[in-house]
Every structure is written in C-alpha cells, then in structure tokens.
Design a protein around this motif. Structure first.
Motif, short mmCIF file in Angstrom:
data_model
loop_
_atom_site.label_atom_id
_atom_site.label_comp_id
_atom_site.label_asym_id
_atom_site.label_seq_id
_atom_site.Cartn_x
_atom_site.Cartn_y
_atom_site.Cartn_z
N ASN A 86 44.40 33.76 32.92
CA ASN A 86 45.74 34.24 32.58
C ASN A 86 46.13 35.31 33.60
O ASN A 86 45.74 36.48 33.47
N TRP A 87 46.87 34.91 34.61
CA TRP A 87 47.19 35.83 35.70
C TRP A 87 48.19 36.89 35.28
O TRP A 87 48.24 37.97 35.87
N LEU A 88 49.00 36.61 34.26
CA LEU A 88 49.94 37.62 33.77
C LEU A 88 49.18 38.84 33.24
O LEU A 88 49.48 39.97 33.61
N PHE A 89 48.20 38.60 32.38
CA PHE A 89 47.39 39.70 31.86
C PHE A 89 46.59 40.37 32.98
O PHE A 89 46.40 41.59 32.97
N TYR A 90 46.11 39.59 33.92
CA TYR A 90 45.32 40.13 35.03
C TYR A 90 46.11 41.18 35.81
O TYR A 90 45.65 42.31 36.02
N PHE A 91 47.31 40.79 36.25
CA PHE A 91 48.12 41.73 37.03
C PHE A 91 48.66 42.87 36.16
O PHE A 91 48.78 44.01 36.62
N LEU A 92 48.98 42.58 34.91
CA LEU A 92 49.48 43.62 34.02
C LEU A 92 48.45 44.72 33.81
O LEU A 92 48.75 45.92 33.96
#
Length: 405
Positions: A86-92
């Motif tokens: 889940n790249w959204l959570f990663y960058f967030l």
C-alpha cells in the motif's frame, strides 16, 4: 480481586508493548517482510536494540545449515527486506515520520519566526526541550525497541537507541498543541480547525513510529502522556518564563550555562548512541535562540506582531506567498552557511586540542569533542536565526516591519 486487576493491567501493558502488535499494524497498512529473503523469519537473527553495533543474537536453531542457508538467501536477494503493498500508507507515514525529526524542527521553527511571529517561535523552542527529558528517560530505563523479526525496520540510524518513551510522539504533541494554545493569544483563527490540525498531525507522527517499526504502542502512548503532563504543569507559567527570558539580566548566562551543563551530564552508556549528540543539538539551538531573543529585546527591535491581540492576519496573496518563500530560502541558506562554517572550524580546533584527527569518526564521538563542537555549532545557528536573519530581510527589502506576513 486486587491481584486479578493487577494481572489484568499488567497483561494489557504487555500487549501494548508487544512487537506482534506493531507487526500487525504494519501488515494492516501493507508493509510485510519479503518472503523471498526470510530476513524476518528464516534466518533466526535479530538485532539487539540498545547496542552500539549490530549484534546477532541466535534464536533456537536445531541445524547450523539453516543459518548458512539464511545467509546465502540474504546474499542472493539484496535490497529492502520488506514489501510495500500500500504505497499511499507508505508515503503518508514516512512523510509523517519526518515531521518528528530534528531537521524538520530546525527548518519549521525558524520559518515561524521569519514569516509569522517570533513570539510563537520562542514558545515552541522553549517547549522543544521536552526532547531532553525523553532522551534521558530512554537511556535510564534502557527498554529496547521492538525486535526484528517480527517487526520490519524502516530506519537504521536510531536503531541503536532505546525505545521508551517515543521522543517523536513527545515532540509532535508538545509542538502541535503549544502552537495551538499560543497562537490563539496572538492571531485570530478558527480554534476548532486548529485543534483538528493539531490532533491529526500529532496522530500521524505517532502512528508513523509504529509503521516504521521503531516503537511499540506503549512507547508512543507514554510519549504523548509525558508531553501532556509537562504542558499541563508548565502552562500557567508560560507567561512568567517568557518575561524572565526576555528581561532578566541573568537570562543569557542561564540560557548558555544550563544547556551546556545538561549536555555534558547526559547519562553515560556502555556503547555509542546518537541520543547524546541529538540532545546536544536541541539544547544548543534553544540556548542560541534564547540569548538571541534577549539581545533583540535590548536592541529594541523584536520583529513581533504589532497588537492589539489577537490580530487579524492579512489575506495570503501570491505576492505574500512569494516573499515568504524567498525569506525561507534566504534564511535557510544563512543557517546552512553558519552550520558548515562553525562546524568546520570548531571540529578542527577541538581535534587539535585533543590530539585527534578530524577524519577519525570514533574520535569525533568522544564527549570532549562531540558535545562542544555540536553545542557551538547550533548555538551559532540559534543566534543567527534570532538576531541576524530578520535584519538581513530588512536590508534586502523582504520584510515589512508593520506586517510580518
């Protein structure tokens, strides 16, 4: 019944401190160990948190061949030992984690000074010293960070530090809510909106410490509670502290001697850790800014917002935004130049005095070199930030003395 309650409470605390809870949170957010490399499951090795170097600790293995197989697997699959689903959570959460790093505060706090109100920056710098309390508690309690496996570690620089409490959680809570409480005295804004922003930002920083695998839930909760207690106890005296800091003739002496003393008396460990150096940086920044604000008061030009308070801020136009960006870049350039110059000079002077080579990393970690060179460097940064930068803005026509925004 009393013993049953105590056992239940102890079980709940153990659950909050469990690395499995951190690993579960990571998996829920799409961060999992790489199955191809068995770093988190098959190699049977974990890092001893709190040690000055990576020390493999062998976990029960029946066959020596399994350890060899794991080593060969790591060699065959270099790179990250985790998979992001889940790249959204990663960058967030990685972005949120940077909001708790010193580099953020050393840019964010001066930006408040240069573009909004030095009064607010002074309040935030003063409360920033909660980091010292948290760092000292870490090295006194000596409670380890969550082990890997089962936790995936995304940061390595501070992995040698101990875990309890989370200083990221402490600083994020203290900075966010101090800014909220202090800003309402100075400027008009919707308090409910400010409260939401403070809660969201501090929560993101706290959750990022779980996502990066650097703290247990108990570490984070304790960090938040400690900051809340410190703020509640000190809040009635913020005005008094501010007055004494600006007007007491002994303020610059106390502002230098006390932080330097605390830096030298930082708890000794049996290994090297980044905590002493990082804490010295924070104390030195606070020291330099404190002296600088006192000097500005003597010179009669503080660059504070003009009352009566709370003031209504002017609309954020493109021109105002452009001036703010230019001020930030000019000020940041001055701070970087100051850092590089004073660091270069102080390191060479101290290494010569102590008969060490500047290129010797181990020598630079010795207390008699690390503390004074970092303290002098960041005191200079604090002084430049609080005294010189705004005056350069006036000379360059980047500052309207009647309106700081």
């Amino acid at each position: 019944a009393g013993w049953a309650r105590k056992l239940k409470m102890w079980g709940f605390i153990s659950y909050l401190n469990s690395p499995e809870l951190v690993a579960s949170f990571q998996r829920c957010c799409g961060l999992v160990p790489r199955e191809t490399c068995s770093y988190g499951s098959r190699n049977g090795l974990v890092h001893s948190n709190g040690s000055g170097k990576d020390v493999p600790v062998t976990i029960h293995r029946r066959k020596a061949e399994q350890v060899l197989d794991a080593f060969l697997c790591v060699q065959e699959h270099p790179g990250p030992h985790y998979e992001v689903r889940n790249w959204l959570f990663y960058f967030l959460f990685l972005t949120s984690a940077t909001l708790g790093h010193e580099v953020f505060y050393i840019t964010f706090l001066p930006c408040i000074h240069w573009n909004l109100d030095p009064f607010l920056c002074r309040r935030l710098v003063n409360v920033w010293v909660v980091m010292y309390i948290g760092q000292v508690m870490k090295d006194i309690l000596k409670l380890p960070r969550p082990p890997s496996p089962p936790v995936v570690k995304l940061e390595t620089r501070v992995d040698a530090e101990y875990g309890m409490p989370s200083t990221h959680a402490m600083a994020a809570t203290a900075i966010s809510f101090t800014l909220l409480l202090s800003a309402q005295e100075r400027v008009k804004f919707p308090f409910e909106l400010g409260l939401i922003v403070a809660v969201v930002l501090s929560a993101l920083v706290c959750l990022s410490r779980l996502y990066t695998g650097m703290h247990s839930a108990l570490d984070v909760i304790c960090g938040v509670v400690i900051s809340a207690v410190i703020m509640a106890v000190s809040y009635p005296y913020w005005g008094t502290i501010d007055y004494l800091q600006l007007h007491n003739p002994l303020s610059p002496v106390v502002g230098v001697v006390l932080p330097l003393f605390l830096s030298y008396k930082y708890p000794e460990l049996d290994h090297y850790s980044t905590t002493r150096g990082d804490t010295t940086v924070i104390l030195a920044c606070c020291s330099g800014c404190s002296v600088g604000y006192w000097v500005n008061e003597r010179l009669g030009l503080t660059f504070d917002l003009a009352g009566p308070f709370p003031v209504t801020l002017p609309p954020l136009t493109l021109v105002a935004l452009g001036l703010g960006v230019v001020r930030f870049l000019v000020g940041l350039g001055m701070l970087v130049l100051t850092r590089q110059t004073v660091r270069w000079a102080s390191l060479r002077v101290l290494c010569r005095i102590n008969g060490a080579s500047v290129s010797d990393v181990e020598a630079r970690r010795r207390k008699e070199i690390e503390v004074p060179y970092k303290f002098s460097t960041y005191v200079a940064i604090g002084l430049v930030n609080s005294i010189l930068v705004n005056r350069v803005y006036v000379m360059m026509g980047l500052w309207d003395l009647g309106n700081s925004v």
